[in-house]
Motif scaffolding. Structure first.
Motif, mmCIF file in Angstrom:
data_model
loop_
_atom_site.group_PDB
_atom_site.id
_atom_site.type_symbol
_atom_site.label_atom_id
_atom_site.label_comp_id
_atom_site.label_asym_id
_atom_site.label_seq_id
_atom_site.Cartn_x
_atom_site.Cartn_y
_atom_site.Cartn_z
ATOM 1 N N SER A 26 0.800 -1.231 0.000
ATOM 2 C CA SER A 26 0.000 0.000 0.000
ATOM 3 C C SER A 26 0.830 1.278 0.000
ATOM 4 O O SER A 26 0.317 2.350 -0.309
ATOM 5 C CB SER A 26 -0.948 -0.006 1.191
ATOM 6 N N VAL A 27 2.103 1.195 0.348
ATOM 7 C CA VAL A 27 2.952 2.375 0.390
ATOM 8 C C VAL A 27 4.213 2.090 -0.430
ATOM 9 O O VAL A 27 4.901 1.109 -0.189
ATOM 10 C CB VAL A 27 3.339 2.735 1.851
ATOM 11 N N PHE A 28 4.471 2.980 -1.388
ATOM 12 C CA PHE A 28 5.661 2.821 -2.216
ATOM 13 C C PHE A 28 6.063 4.180 -2.773
ATOM 14 O O PHE A 28 5.290 5.128 -2.769
ATOM 15 C CB PHE A 28 5.443 1.809 -3.338
ATOM 16 N N PHE A 65 9.294 -0.628 1.234
ATOM 17 C CA PHE A 65 9.634 -1.473 2.367
ATOM 18 C C PHE A 65 8.326 -2.131 2.780
ATOM 19 O O PHE A 65 7.365 -1.443 3.126
ATOM 20 C CB PHE A 65 10.220 -0.640 3.514
ATOM 21 N N CYS A 66 8.267 -3.450 2.690
ATOM 22 C CA CYS A 66 6.994 -4.126 2.934
ATOM 23 C C CYS A 66 7.220 -5.495 3.579
ATOM 24 O O CYS A 66 8.347 -5.953 3.724
ATOM 25 C CB CYS A 66 6.212 -4.266 1.637
ATOM 26 N N LYS A 67 6.113 -6.124 3.935
ATOM 27 C CA LYS A 67 6.169 -7.455 4.536
ATOM 28 C C LYS A 67 6.637 -8.476 3.499
ATOM 29 O O LYS A 67 6.420 -8.314 2.291
ATOM 30 C CB LYS A 67 4.797 -7.847 5.068
ATOM 31 N N ASP A 68 7.256 -9.531 3.998
ATOM 32 C CA ASP A 68 7.777 -10.587 3.126
ATOM 33 C C ASP A 68 6.705 -11.119 2.174
ATOM 34 O O ASP A 68 6.955 -11.289 0.980
ATOM 35 C CB ASP A 68 8.311 -11.758 3.959
ATOM 36 N N GLU A 69 5.522 -11.386 2.717
ATOM 37 C CA GLU A 69 4.445 -11.977 1.916
ATOM 38 C C GLU A 69 4.030 -11.054 0.773
ATOM 39 O O GLU A 69 3.790 -11.503 -0.340
ATOM 40 C CB GLU A 69 3.227 -12.300 2.791
ATOM 41 N N ASN A 72 6.809 -11.006 -1.952
ATOM 42 C CA ASN A 72 6.789 -12.249 -2.728
ATOM 43 C C ASN A 72 5.580 -12.318 -3.655
ATOM 44 O O ASN A 72 5.683 -12.783 -4.792
ATOM 45 C CB ASN A 72 6.831 -13.463 -1.800
ATOM 46 N N GLN A 73 4.423 -11.840 -3.182
ATOM 47 C CA GLN A 73 3.222 -11.823 -4.011
ATOM 48 C C GLN A 73 3.414 -10.879 -5.197
ATOM 49 O O GLN A 73 3.045 -11.211 -6.321
ATOM 50 C CB GLN A 73 2.003 -11.406 -3.184
ATOM 51 N N ALA A 74 4.006 -9.727 -4.957
ATOM 52 C CA ALA A 74 4.268 -8.776 -6.042
ATOM 53 C C ALA A 74 5.184 -9.400 -7.093
ATOM 54 O O ALA A 74 4.936 -9.277 -8.300
ATOM 55 C CB ALA A 74 4.880 -7.491 -5.488
#
Length: 104
Positions: A26-28, A65-69, A72-74
């Protein structure tokens, strides 16, 4: 936490944003950049900008900066996007970098 880094030609910006939304990123940050291909060397990244014969490309550099999941989904969604793209289109490139430490 992971650092997700994405590069794409500017025309793919909306597709990347859609992919990130679907992956719950959601944040980039997005910055315009110029991609340059200087040589036709037989190098692993020689098709970085696809099969076009030009040498400069209006591109975007996106990171989050995001969660691992989510990272990986991206990456999975980008692989699927690239698989559907024609050979003449520029691929979206993405990397996941581990974040060892950060400020709080």
């Amino acid at each position: 936490m992971k650092l997700l880094i994405i590069t794409a030609v500017k025309e793919c910006s909306k597709s990347v944003e859609k992919i990130l939304k679907e992956a719950s990123v959601s944040v980039f940050s997005v910055t315009d950049t110029m991609g340059v291909k200087n040589s036709p060397d037989d190098y692993i990244l020689d098709d970085w900008f696809g099969s076009d014969d030009g040498n400069k490309y209006d591109s975007v550099f996106i990171f989050s900066f995001c969660k691992d999941e989510a990272a990986n989904q991206a990456l999975s969604l980008i692989d699927a996007f690239n698989a559907k793209a024609s050979e003449n289109e520029f691929p979206i490139r993405a990397f996941i970098v581990p974040v060892e430490n950060s400020t709080k």
